[in-house]
Write an enzyme that holds these catalytic residues in place. Sequence first.
Site, mmCIF file in Angstrom:
data_model
loop_
_atom_site.group_PDB
_atom_site.id
_atom_site.type_symbol
_atom_site.label_atom_id
_atom_site.label_comp_id
_atom_site.label_asym_id
_atom_site.label_seq_id
_atom_site.Cartn_x
_atom_site.Cartn_y
_atom_site.Cartn_z
ATOM 1 N N GLY A 183 26.497 47.704 31.446
ATOM 2 C CA GLY A 183 25.795 47.465 32.696
ATOM 3 C C GLY A 183 25.393 48.668 33.531
ATOM 4 O O GLY A 183 24.883 48.493 34.634
ATOM 5 N N GLY A 184 25.561 49.886 33.020
ATOM 6 C CA GLY A 184 25.166 51.070 33.800
ATOM 7 C C GLY A 184 23.689 51.020 34.192
ATOM 8 O O GLY A 184 23.324 51.281 35.345
ATOM 9 N N LYS A 185 22.850 50.645 33.243
ATOM 10 C CA LYS A 185 21.406 50.652 33.537
ATOM 11 C C LYS A 185 21.024 49.440 34.386
ATOM 12 O O LYS A 185 20.128 49.527 35.216
ATOM 13 C CB LYS A 185 20.597 50.721 32.233
ATOM 14 C CG LYS A 185 20.858 52.020 31.481
ATOM 15 C CD LYS A 185 19.968 52.192 30.290
ATOM 16 C CE LYS A 185 20.396 53.387 29.461
ATOM 17 N NZ LYS A 185 21.715 53.211 28.789
ATOM 18 N N ASP A 202 23.020 40.208 26.985
ATOM 19 C CA ASP A 202 23.694 40.960 25.916
ATOM 20 C C ASP A 202 24.310 39.944 24.955
ATOM 21 O O ASP A 202 24.963 38.987 25.401
ATOM 22 C CB ASP A 202 24.782 41.881 26.479
ATOM 23 C CG ASP A 202 25.179 42.943 25.474
ATOM 24 O OD1 ASP A 202 24.770 44.111 25.628
ATOM 25 O OD2 ASP A 202 25.904 42.596 24.499
ATOM 26 N N ASP A 233 20.951 36.144 21.531
ATOM 27 C CA ASP A 233 20.443 37.149 20.601
ATOM 28 C C ASP A 233 19.057 37.567 21.110
ATOM 29 O O ASP A 233 18.113 36.765 21.093
ATOM 30 C CB ASP A 233 20.344 36.539 19.194
ATOM 31 C CG ASP A 233 19.956 37.604 18.171
ATOM 32 O OD1 ASP A 233 19.293 38.597 18.565
ATOM 33 O OD2 ASP A 233 20.302 37.448 16.990
ATOM 34 N N GLY A 234 18.963 38.814 21.569
ATOM 35 C CA GLY A 234 17.725 39.293 22.180
ATOM 36 C C GLY A 234 16.522 39.226 21.254
ATOM 37 O O GLY A 234 15.384 39.220 21.712
ATOM 38 N N CYS A 306 20.978 56.138 22.251
ATOM 39 C CA CYS A 306 21.724 57.388 22.480
ATOM 40 C C CYS A 306 21.993 58.056 21.131
ATOM 41 O O CYS A 306 23.084 58.549 20.872
ATOM 42 C CB CYS A 306 22.976 57.161 23.311
ATOM 43 S SG CYS A 306 24.016 55.849 22.733
#
Length: 380
Positions: A183-185, A202, A233-234, A306
């Site tokens: 959840g940082g973004k 998610d 499921d995105g 990343c």
Amino acid sequence: RYKEKWAGTAPKISATRLALQNFDMNYSVQFGSVWPSIRVSLLSEQKYGALVNNFSDANRVSQELELLNAVDFVYESQKAAWHMQWDSRVEGVRGEETAPQETHSEQLSVEQTQAPSLLSASISPNIKCYTFSKGDVSRFPPARPDALGTLGYYLLDAASLLPVLALNVQPGDLVLDLCAAPGGKTLALLQTGCCRHLAANDISASRSNRLRRVLCSYVPKDISADVHITSWDGRNWGELEGDTYNRVLVDVPCTTDRHSVMEENNNIFSRKRLKERQTLPMLQMQLLLAGLLAARPGGEVVYSTCSLSQLQNEYVVERAVEVAETQYNISVHVEDLSYFRRLFQDTFSFFADCRLGELVLPHLTANFGPMYFCKLRREQ
Ligand code: SAM
């Protein structure tokens, strides 16, 4: 002859070592003489940034961070760029013949009003993140709760804010964060104060719960209640809710290169995750495609990882654009983000040779990243 019994009892190579071997093989080709410097940085202590929580007493928090000698890199970068642009325009005006109908001061005041809007037009607003300057390896203390229990800042790899800044969220936008946990973004998206609606998804229910806990510690109830958290499921999102969002963030699962060379726990290079690792680029491509389908025409999508791997970065973008065009008749424009490199060069070390998107390279004096991000606009 192959002896199964021997192979079974042979000493097992650790996942971190396997990751390093894999990276040595691939990244020495991809980055050439720069790889040893990236490698040593990946294996050294990572730097953090402190994302100021605008739902707390943000001025007091900023003052406390400034007392530590940290600077808000977003603000400082824009200020530096503004000065650079201002200086070059003043030089330009000085060097030019004055147009007969205009005085110097009239020309300058036009430039002065245009310059800030030029620079602030294309990044998400209201995000403040403090970092220690290049070469300073100080660390932030953990954030303390205020009287209401709200935490003043969130510690994260400052490079992970670049995809959120690139998304250029505008007031009233409908925003989808397709792979949102922990959840940082999502928290950074909320700091913009611009999201009319924010859907945070998610696939992992347990990680979605971590996202709920983050929001609970940082965001007032009335705001977090408006965040629509799901665990789908995105890859199916485009079919469920297509042509809807102004902005979509697709921060996909990847080989998390820094984690993979440092941590045995939950390492994607462990043998039992081989299949998952091999199918990552396909999953990433499907998620990006779903993000493009979820965007409305004219909507913008940021893809991020990343990882340093071209296979998970540029190649995924290229393939998703191709499939969107050939199978869905959707044309997609890959945006030029090279101004990010110029804007944030004092804080991050960027790779100069990305064909598409931008890549922050870990560097001993600025040990953030890796972070790849690429912005796409759905044309129709
Ligand atoms: N954006 C997050 C942040 O800033 O804190 C980090 C996201 S992490 C890089 C990738 C996430 O994708 C993981 O939490 C993982 O559970 C999720 N994920 C993996 N496969 C998915 C899928 N098919 N649909 C949606 N999410 C998925």
